[in-house]
Structures are given as C-alpha cells and as structure tokens.
Design an enzyme around this catalytic site. Structure first.
Site, PDB file in Angstrom:
ATOM      1  N   SER A 122       0.823  -1.203   0.000  1.00  0.00           N
ATOM      2  CA  SER A 122       0.000   0.000   0.000  1.00  0.00           C
ATOM      3  C   SER A 122       0.864   1.265   0.000  1.00  0.00           C
ATOM      4  O   SER A 122       1.654   1.476  -0.913  1.00  0.00           O
ATOM      5  CB  SER A 122      -0.960  -0.037   1.193  1.00  0.00           C
ATOM      6  OG  SER A 122      -1.923   0.994   1.124  1.00  0.00           O
ATOM      7  N   ASP A 201      -9.720  -4.077  -5.170  1.00  0.00           N
ATOM      8  CA  ASP A 201      -8.990  -3.133  -4.329  1.00  0.00           C
ATOM      9  C   ASP A 201      -9.426  -1.702  -4.647  1.00  0.00           C
ATOM     10  O   ASP A 201      -9.493  -1.315  -5.818  1.00  0.00           O
ATOM     11  CB  ASP A 201      -7.490  -3.299  -4.583  1.00  0.00           C
ATOM     12  CG  ASP A 201      -6.627  -2.410  -3.709  1.00  0.00           C
ATOM     13  OD1 ASP A 201      -7.166  -1.755  -2.786  1.00  0.00           O
ATOM     14  OD2 ASP A 201      -5.398  -2.380  -3.946  1.00  0.00           O
ATOM     15  N   HIS A 229      -7.804  -5.025  -0.755  1.00  0.00           N
ATOM     16  CA  HIS A 229      -6.544  -4.366  -0.403  1.00  0.00           C
ATOM     17  C   HIS A 229      -5.821  -5.244   0.611  1.00  0.00           C
ATOM     18  O   HIS A 229      -5.882  -5.002   1.821  1.00  0.00           O
ATOM     19  CB  HIS A 229      -6.844  -2.982   0.176  1.00  0.00           C
ATOM     20  CG  HIS A 229      -5.686  -2.043   0.158  1.00  0.00           C
ATOM     21  ND1 HIS A 229      -5.097  -1.586  -1.002  1.00  0.00           N
ATOM     22  CD2 HIS A 229      -4.990  -1.469   1.177  1.00  0.00           C
ATOM     23  CE1 HIS A 229      -4.111  -0.768  -0.708  1.00  0.00           C
ATOM     24  NE2 HIS A 229      -4.018  -0.680   0.609  1.00  0.00           N
TER      25      HIS A 229
END
EC number: 3.1.2.31
Length: 256
Positions: A122, A201, A229
């Site tokens: 991320s 995501d 995610h």
C-alpha cells in the site's frame, strides 16, 4: 526505533526490507506476509521498518488487528488547505530516517546477511517505489543495492510522479531536445519487480497507473488476484505469488 527482524533464528543468506502500509505496524505486516515468509524462510530474512508517524488504523486493519497497535504511517496527514505544508522532498527526508536507521542496525548486527530487495504494501509500496527510483538516480548512498522488489496493492498519488518529473527536469533545464525523450526514460525503474493487484482493491486504478508510469514493461510483472486491499489469501493465488517471486529473484541473482 530499532529494526524488527524475523523472530526465528537468523539463518538465511540474504534479507528483504519490509515496508508496511499506512495505519499499520511491523507486527501486522509480519502476519500479512506469513505465507510468503514460510515459503522463503530458507532464502531470506525479513527486516521490518516502522514508519515515522503515529496514526489511526488503516484500511482493513480493524477489527482483525486491534491488538497489534500502535499504528504508524509514512506520510503525516495535514489539514493545511493553503498548500503550505512540507514539500515532497521534506516528507521523504522524514521517511528516510527510520529506514536508514533500520538498515544500519541490521548491517551492524548481521554484516554477512545483505539486504538485497524490498517488499512494500500500500503506502509502503509507494515508499518502496520512491526508494528504488532515488537509488537508480544515484541518490541514497546509504541504501543497499535493491535488486528485486515485491509491491503489494500499491497506493499511488500523482504528487509522487510530479516530484520525480521535477527532479529529472533539474538535470535537463538547458537541454530542450531531450525533454520529450530521454528525461521521460529517467522516470522508469529498471529492476525486476512483481506487482500484486487485487481486482476489488479500492486502490487498483492507482496501482495500475504506478506500474504503467514508473516501471519498465520488460522488468515488471503484474499479477491480479481475486481480493481487495490485502495480500492474496486463496491457496492458488498464494502459490502463484511465491512461484513468480522465486523466479524473479533468480533473474535478479538474489536466489540460486
């Protein structure tokens, strides 16, 4: 804050720098990478960095990881609407500090186990991207040579691309002929990378933009998986990630 290595006895010949996501922690990232760590335990140590800024829990962290706080982020949130906050360069300096200290600690205690690559998730994947690019540009002499990287569900902001363009253009201010050709090539990272993209995501569009803008198609591999995610959790997806990353490491000569 000192580095956090894999809890088991150190025995692998090489190490990977692990850069967690926003609103996360090394303890959580260790859990998120548990399947990958188990598969690569004979090949790599995993060295975890703690982001510099305390924060609230990030996406998907609660309630699963409620007991694994406190949480940290790489970029400090700002409510300044007048754009008077720190520049990207200043924010990167804050990012570099814990990473550099972690590396120094690791090299001091394990001088014969070099860090050869990175794993970012991320926001940590964006940080990893910037580290790779800065190293390719000849900066960050303290950063070990990164030969391979795994980027999990990267989070992306155009501000990062603008920073890279501005830095490149500083070297081409008097070279008009190169502004549309050579300087654009300098925005592209050329080391073997594996990019994991969850089909559901929320950051998928940005993840695709990041790899398209800043990674060489000849060096970057993209693996989409059924998920959000997160690190993949379906057994067949996990196996595919492990197999692809192993092959990538062989290509990068970080794994025999």
């Amino acid at each position: 804050m000192r580095y956090q290595a894999s809890p088991a006895l150190v025995k692998a010949p090489r190490a990977l720098l692990c850069i967690h996501g926003a609103g996360c922690s090394p303890a959580i990232f260790r859990v998120q990478l548990s399947k990958l760590r188990a598969a690569l335990r004979e090949n790599f140590e995993f060295v975890y960095v703690t982001a510099p800024f305390p924060s609230s829990a990030g996406p998907g962290i609660l309630p699963v990881f409620a007991d694994l706080g406190p949480y940290y982020s790489w970029f400090e949130s700002s409510s300044d609407n007048n754009h008077n906050g720190p520049s990207v360069s200043e924010r990167l300096a804050a990012v570099h500090d814990p990473i550099r200290r972690t590396i120094v600690d690791w090299q001091t205690q394990h001088p014969h186990i070099p860090i050869v690559g990175a794993i970012g998730f991320s926001e940590g994947a964006l940080v990893t991207t910037l580290l790779l690019w800065q190293q390719q540009m000849g900066h960050l002499p303290w950063l070990p040579r990164m030969s391979v990287a795994l980027l999990i569900c990267p989070w992306y902001q155009d501000e990062a691309s603008q920073y890279m363009r501005n830095e490149v253009m500083k070297n081409h201010d008097d070279d008009n002929d190169s502004k549309d050709t050579e300087w654009q090539e300098e925005l592209v990272i050329r080391i073997p990378t594996l990019h994991l993209q969850g089909r559901d995501d929320f950051a998928l569009a940005g993840s695709k933009m990041l790899v398209a803008r800043h990674f060489s198609p000849r060096e970057a591999q993209v693996l989409e998986f059924a998920g959000q995610h997160q690190f993949p959790n379906r057994p067949r997806d996990v196996l595919e990630v492990i197999n692809r990353f192993r092959k990538l490491c062989v290509t990068a000569q970080t794994l025999e």
